[in-house]
Design an enzyme around this catalytic site. Sequence first.
Site, PDB file in Angstrom:
ATOM      1  N   ASP A 185       0.849  -1.204   0.000  1.00 28.71           N
ATOM      2  CA  ASP A 185       0.000   0.000   0.000  1.00 28.71           C
ATOM      3  C   ASP A 185       0.884   1.254   0.000  1.00 28.71           C
ATOM      4  OD1 ASP A 185      -3.048  -0.934   1.387  1.00 28.71           O
ATOM      5  OD2 ASP A 185      -1.339  -2.273   1.544  1.00 28.71           O
TER       6      ASP A 185
ATOM      7  N   THR B 288      -7.028  -4.474   0.901  1.00 22.70           N
ATOM      8  CA  THR B 288      -5.822  -4.837   1.665  1.00 22.70           C
ATOM      9  C   THR B 288      -6.048  -6.080   2.520  1.00 22.70           C
ATOM     10  OG1 THR B 288      -5.135  -2.522   1.707  1.00 22.70           O
ATOM     11  CG2 THR B 288      -4.102  -3.973   3.313  1.00 22.70           C
TER      12      THR B 288
END
Length: 366
Positions: free
Chosen positions: A54, A126
């Site tokens: 990320d 995620t």
Amino acid sequence: MASTGAFPTPLVMRLLAASVSVSYKAGNIIRDILKTGELGIIEKGRNDLQTEADRAAQRCIVATLHKHFPKVAIFGEESLDPAIRIPEDYIVKDFDPEVLSHPCPTGYKDVTDDQVVVWVDPLDGTAEFTQGLLDHVTVLIGVAVNGEAKGGVIYQPYYNYQEGPDATLGQCIWGLVGLGAFGFQPQNPPVGKNLITTTRSHSDWMVTEAVNSCEPTDIIRVGGAGHKVVLLLEGKVHAYVFASKGCKKWDTCAPEAVLHAIGGHLTDLLGKPILYYANVQRTNSGGVLATLHNHQWYVDKIPAEIKENFISDVPSDGMIDKKKQLVEQIVCFHCGGDAGSSVDPPEFNQVDYSDASADVSELSKK
Ligand SMILES: Nc1ncnc2c1ncn2[C@@H]1O[C@H](COP(=O)(O)O)[C@@H](O)[C@H]1OP(=O)(O)O
Ligand SMILES: [Mg+2]
Ligand SMILES: [Mg+2]
Ligand SMILES: [Mg+2]
């Protein structure tokens, strides 16, 4: 870079072209980090993770877009350590030629830097990424014009991964309202069914109740806002229903634009538009409802007792606070810090570009 004869290529087309190009690089970064097995997971909050993928993907996307478009406000999901240097090869110089080959729709030809806000979700899904559900992951870059989601890039880094180790991974879908959407095969959902997708990792009784009130024949629980909108684009579901305040502007801007570009809708649960001005609250407090067809039918199916828990971005009198439209009102690192106000929203992520020395100054000229 391509331009339309004597006229410079309009900002929105250049932004989308740069966003498509950088999404491929972000996908490479994500895949490379997963291969190392060192995900560097940080728990940002309850049921809310961040990985090195990320962080790195956001650095790549925001640094690239800032380099090309220094006066455009760019918001990324992750709060990043500004001391970390950005590798030079994270700055992508290319502008996707396929995007630039399309004519700019008339309504965007005169759009200026201050009318645009870019919303970046470097890795959507995620939770699923950390669990190995790789096809739920997308990279999302949304381009809002005057507070509305207009352009979007949805990159799927693991598209095709079921095809085995030799398969070429990745698919880039992009779209612009008024032009269309590209990079996938649009399909209509099956007749005689009502397939509804919703969260698999952020569920509660209200999420489930809202889905059930829409009379599903099947419920498809998968991760990621981007992935769920891809299911809509590909005709695999009829609606995406999320009665939660968990999604933020970066989750919905790109998917909304792409869906809208082929005639679909993404709104809050009350059927009201989600706004994307620079100063708008980050949370989608009205929940999320997305469809390709029959949007109002689903809005009407959500019970009033559920709707009353959600707040639209648009006030009930329909009057939008004009201040929210002013990109200039925020202290804007990406505008060279000359924007003249005192409030720096916490999500406005500062990154150090000092190592990102690729000479792209020519490209940022109009
Ligand atoms: N409660 C929440 N906390 C943090 N992020 C959320 C929450 N609910 C939804 N999201 C974000 O919206 C996306 C779609 O939600 P879901 O997968 O639950 O359907 C998630 O992948 C996550 O984005 P991200 O993965 O980029 O943090
Ligand atoms: Mg997140
Ligand atoms: Mg997300
Ligand atoms: Mg994310």
